[in-house]
Structure formats: C-alpha cells, structure tokens
Design a protein around this motif. Sequence first.
Motif, PDB file in Angstrom:
ATOM      1  N   ASP A  10      -8.489 -35.820 -25.291  1.00  0.00           N
ATOM      2  CA  ASP A  10      -7.116 -35.676 -25.787  1.00  0.00           C
ATOM      3  C   ASP A  10      -7.126 -35.705 -27.313  1.00  0.00           C
ATOM      4  O   ASP A  10      -7.410 -36.750 -27.914  1.00  0.00           O
ATOM      5  N   PRO A  11      -6.800 -34.602 -27.978  1.00  0.00           N
ATOM      6  CA  PRO A  11      -6.816 -34.580 -29.442  1.00  0.00           C
ATOM      7  C   PRO A  11      -5.825 -35.550 -30.074  1.00  0.00           C
ATOM      8  O   PRO A  11      -6.058 -36.059 -31.175  1.00  0.00           O
ATOM      9  N   ASP A  35     -15.754 -34.149 -25.199  1.00  0.00           N
ATOM     10  CA  ASP A  35     -16.399 -34.097 -23.897  1.00  0.00           C
ATOM     11  C   ASP A  35     -17.645 -34.965 -23.952  1.00  0.00           C
ATOM     12  O   ASP A  35     -18.223 -35.175 -25.030  1.00  0.00           O
ATOM     13  N   GLY A  36     -18.067 -35.458 -22.784  1.00  0.00           N
ATOM     14  CA  GLY A  36     -19.260 -36.289 -22.757  1.00  0.00           C
ATOM     15  C   GLY A  36     -20.554 -35.526 -22.950  1.00  0.00           C
ATOM     16  O   GLY A  36     -21.583 -36.107 -23.277  1.00  0.00           O
ATOM     17  N   ALA A  37     -20.498 -34.207 -22.751  1.00  0.00           N
ATOM     18  CA  ALA A  37     -21.704 -33.391 -22.909  1.00  0.00           C
ATOM     19  C   ALA A  37     -22.141 -33.400 -24.372  1.00  0.00           C
ATOM     20  O   ALA A  37     -21.341 -33.209 -25.283  1.00  0.00           O
ATOM     21  N   LYS A  56     -12.271 -40.459 -18.188  1.00  0.00           N
ATOM     22  CA  LYS A  56     -11.928 -39.286 -17.387  1.00  0.00           C
ATOM     23  C   LYS A  56     -11.756 -38.069 -18.276  1.00  0.00           C
ATOM     24  O   LYS A  56     -10.699 -37.842 -18.866  1.00  0.00           O
ATOM     25  N   MET A  57     -12.825 -37.278 -18.372  1.00  0.00           N
ATOM     26  CA  MET A  57     -12.807 -36.046 -19.150  1.00  0.00           C
ATOM     27  C   MET A  57     -13.142 -34.884 -18.220  1.00  0.00           C
ATOM     28  O   MET A  57     -13.893 -35.048 -17.257  1.00  0.00           O
ATOM     29  N   PRO A  58     -12.615 -33.698 -18.496  1.00  0.00           N
ATOM     30  CA  PRO A  58     -12.798 -32.567 -17.579  1.00  0.00           C
ATOM     31  C   PRO A  58     -14.235 -32.077 -17.464  1.00  0.00           C
ATOM     32  O   PRO A  58     -14.626 -31.522 -16.448  1.00  0.00           O
ATOM     33  N   GLY A  59     -15.034 -32.278 -18.488  1.00  0.00           N
ATOM     34  CA  GLY A  59     -16.431 -31.866 -18.431  1.00  0.00           C
ATOM     35  C   GLY A  59     -17.304 -33.011 -17.970  1.00  0.00           C
ATOM     36  O   GLY A  59     -17.130 -33.550 -16.886  1.00  0.00           O
TER      37      GLY A  59
END
Length: 214
Positions: A10-11, A35-37, A56-59
């Motif tokens: 979330d920015p 992202d966690g990547a 909870k992140m989409p990636g």
Amino acid sequence: MIRVLLVDDDPLVRMGLRTMLGGVSDLVVAGEADDGAGVRELVASARPDVVLMDLKMPGTDGITATAAVRESPDPPAVIVLTTYDADDQVLRALRAGAAGFVLKHTPPADIVDAIRRAANGEPVLSPSVLAGLIEHVTSPDRDRDRRDARELLGTLTDRERAIATAIAQGRTNREIAGELYLSTATVKAHLTRLMAKLEVSNRTQVAVLLHDAE
C-alpha cells in the motif's frame, strides 16, 4: 542512526511511515519495496537494521520474505505490520524469525519505540501479548510441537534454561544478569549458545518455543 526498510504493497501506508520516521532524529528510511520478492537482495544493498514487513501482499507474502531475510548473513530484525493481533499468519511470521509485530493503527510513538527495541535485539511484544496470540491459534500439530520443543529444551544446561525462561518473561539481559548474579557479557554468551541449541535466531522465538513445550 537506525536504518529502516519499509515493505508494504500500500503506497499510502509507506508514505505515512516514511513521513512519520522522517521526523525522528535517530531513524532513517533506507529503502522501500511494494512486494516481498527481492527483499533479501534489497536488504543486502540497503543494509537496514530493521525491516517493517507487511504480511498480506499480492505477490510474495511477508512470511516468505521474512524467512528469506532472516537467512541472510547478519540479518536485520523484522517487525511484522498487521491489521489484526490474532492472525495465524502473525504466529507463522514469528516462527519464521520476526522479532515481533505492531498493528498498523499503533500510535507513532509506539512504532518508533518498537523499531528501537528491535534494533537493540529486544522482542517487540510483551510476553502477555505473545501468550495471548499463541493461545488464540490452535495448532493441528500441537503434540508434535510440544515433543519437538521439549527435546530441544532438553539440550540446555540448567543455567541456559533459566536464562531462556527469563527471556520468555520479557527480561532484558541486564535484568537477567542482576537476577542470576552474572555479568551482562556472560548472559550474552549463554544466550548465543542457547539460541544455537534451540535452532532459533531471536528472543521472540525462544518465547514461542517455551510456550510450545508447555
């Protein structure tokens, strides 16, 4: 200066944290990720002392990223950012090596205090909060967890077990030294050995393991 890495998809959350930390004299934002990547690589280049990690992140999720960060050489402390304090993912993050967690609506002064504590190697939640979180989550493998935890704790000396118990009670190294009539340096040496025996990387995981053994 304590260097902080912000990881949140979330920015607006990142902007709020960046603005808040920008007004604190001993903290500096060393980098950001949505992202966690790639966080492990970012940790290597930005060299933060503390990572504020969204779960909870989409990636790549925060648990996977936390585990990757904690496997890095000389890893920074990871503080989980979460909306709820009784989420099973929080417990999984603690087991992955997170030093603790803060709720996203936590007052700014408390977030700053949590960052300072984590940078100092202290857990970022009280023993009562940790116990309440763990009790809320029922493990389907409870018997196995208890057996494994007791087996690991059985490798400790009496002195190491006393120090582990004190850590689980939220005692600082200085407090433990005073209670056991030891020097702080001796407590640190015992702590290093017992964490190696217990196969954990921080004080919060020691507390989790002692709970598992009960």
